[in-house]
Motif scaffolding. Sequence first.
Motif, short mmCIF file in Angstrom:
data_model
loop_
_atom_site.label_atom_id
_atom_site.label_comp_id
_atom_site.label_asym_id
_atom_site.label_seq_id
_atom_site.Cartn_x
_atom_site.Cartn_y
_atom_site.Cartn_z
N HIS A 116 29.89 28.12 -32.82
CA HIS A 116 29.21 27.17 -33.70
C HIS A 116 27.87 27.76 -34.13
O HIS A 116 27.05 28.14 -33.28
CB HIS A 116 29.02 25.83 -32.99
N ILE A 117 27.68 27.84 -35.45
CA ILE A 117 26.49 28.48 -36.00
C ILE A 117 25.21 27.84 -35.50
O ILE A 117 24.22 28.54 -35.25
CB ILE A 117 26.55 28.50 -37.55
N ILE A 118 25.24 26.53 -35.29
CA ILE A 118 23.99 25.86 -34.88
C ILE A 118 23.54 26.34 -33.49
O ILE A 118 22.35 26.50 -33.21
CB ILE A 118 24.16 24.32 -34.94
N VAL A 119 24.54 26.62 -32.62
CA VAL A 119 24.20 27.09 -31.27
C VAL A 119 23.59 28.49 -31.33
O VAL A 119 22.52 28.76 -30.77
CB VAL A 119 25.46 27.08 -30.37
N MET A 122 20.18 28.46 -32.95
CA MET A 122 19.13 27.96 -32.06
C MET A 122 18.72 29.03 -31.05
O MET A 122 17.54 29.19 -30.75
CB MET A 122 19.61 26.69 -31.31
N LEU A 123 19.70 29.76 -30.53
CA LEU A 123 19.38 30.84 -29.58
C LEU A 123 18.54 31.91 -30.28
O LEU A 123 17.56 32.41 -29.73
CB LEU A 123 20.67 31.45 -29.01
N PHE A 180 28.05 34.35 -34.17
CA PHE A 180 28.90 33.23 -34.61
C PHE A 180 30.14 33.73 -35.34
O PHE A 180 31.27 33.34 -35.02
CB PHE A 180 28.06 32.31 -35.51
N LEU A 184 33.97 33.31 -34.13
CA LEU A 184 34.81 32.48 -34.99
C LEU A 184 36.01 33.26 -35.52
O LEU A 184 37.16 32.85 -35.35
CB LEU A 184 33.95 31.96 -36.16
N PRO B 10 32.27 24.06 -37.64
CA PRO B 10 30.94 24.66 -37.41
C PRO B 10 29.92 24.31 -38.49
O PRO B 10 28.72 24.41 -38.25
CB PRO B 10 31.24 26.16 -37.40
N PHE B 11 30.39 23.92 -39.69
CA PHE B 11 29.45 23.57 -40.76
C PHE B 11 29.29 22.07 -40.91
O PHE B 11 28.66 21.60 -41.85
CB PHE B 11 29.90 24.18 -42.09
N TYR B 16 25.12 18.56 -35.40
CA TYR B 16 24.05 19.52 -35.04
C TYR B 16 23.06 18.95 -34.04
O TYR B 16 22.69 19.62 -33.08
CB TYR B 16 23.33 19.99 -36.31
N GLN B 19 24.47 18.95 -30.60
CA GLN B 19 24.61 20.30 -30.04
C GLN B 19 23.26 20.88 -29.65
O GLN B 19 23.12 21.51 -28.60
CB GLN B 19 25.30 21.23 -31.05
N LEU B 23 22.29 21.95 -25.99
CA LEU B 23 21.94 23.36 -25.83
C LEU B 23 20.54 23.49 -25.22
O LEU B 23 20.33 24.28 -24.31
CB LEU B 23 22.00 24.10 -27.17
#
Lengths: 251, 169
Positions: A116-119, A122-123, A180, A184, B10-11, B16, B19, B23
């Motif tokens: 997931h791109i958001i994870v 964020m990292l 990501f 994916l 994922p989009f 968000y 997550q 996270l």
Amino acid sequence: MAVKMDPIHQFELKPLISFGHIGHQEIAFTQSALYMFAAVGVIALLTIAATSRRSLVPGRMQTMAETFYEFIASTVHQSAGHGSERFVPLVFSLFMFVLVCNLFGMIPYTFTVTSHIIVTFMLALVVILTVVIYGFMAHGTHFLGLFVPPGVPGWLKPLIVVIEVVSFISRPISLSVRLFANMLAGHIALKIFAGFVPALLAAGVWGILSPLPLALSVAVTALEMLVAVLQAYVFATLTSIYLSDALHPGH
Amino acid sequence: MSEHGAGFPPFNSTTYASQILWLALAFGLLYYLMSRIALPRIAGILHDRQSRLAADLDEASRMKSEADGARETYERSLKEAQDKAKGIAQSTRDQLAGEAEERRKTLEADLAAKLAESDAAIRSRTATAMGNVREIATDTAAAIVERLTGQSPDRAAVEAAYDRARPVH
């Protein structure tokens, strides 16, 4: 025989406990969150439970923990140089988290947190914010010298500074998109190739071709194992290199 | 989430916030555990091991030099003892040789005296024997002369003749 051939389905978040909505955002404890905490638990088992005896002659688990630590410590030291010891816990946490999440995703029927791109973003944001905040705290405005490489002729400087700023801003994007996209794409490829096996078997005579995608999915699984480890390493190495800018902005 | 989640998960931005929340909690917990407990402990283990190894190596080299010293002392005392033993053996040998020489000398002197004594005895015996020979010879000569001539020769003349004919020693 209905064969579900939806390679995207595996990335859907399934709320286990929902806490309601904030605007359009649903706050829920999903399987993703479960895998995140499972990863934290596995890492804690490996690095805390396995080292609780502090053996002078380590067992297997303690050796593993020590190997990971020494690997990350030497990677950080090589890339970021003097004074980088303070960032070892951050890089170690990032590396272990990405590695364990990636490897969790390789177990069938599991969910890959890092797909997931958001994870991943964020990292990456944690890394870039660390670089920026530490850079300004340690060097003040001298940190901005990072964008002005030495030895550049005066008339070229505005152009170079623009390029440097753009490249700096694109770092969190490339860092997060790399991880990501790898996770994916790998999982989609795996799902599609594996999906061909039952699809061919269900298609009568074409079933004789089914060993081909089966062999291919075995090969892709091996490749994905490599990618899972490699991407964690790449993430840690790039983090170390970016942290080097915060430590030594003048090079 | 499916009411908003049409399309690529994922989009799907409606997930968000959730997550990010989990996270942040999970990664924050992980960072706390690593930086406060795990890594100091592992670094401590590695440091302990390194210092223990260094100490053990130092101890080993110290013991080795000690052993070397002990061996040197041992060799020195062994050499001393050997020299001493050699000296004792030499002096004993010299002493014994002296004693033997002395004894040999007294023995030789003794033997020489005895030899001289025997020589003297032999000489006196020989002289006596020779005297007897003279008597026998003159007697025999007188007897021979008497038988040949039929008359007894003068004893003094026979003795004079014998003395003339007697081989000189």
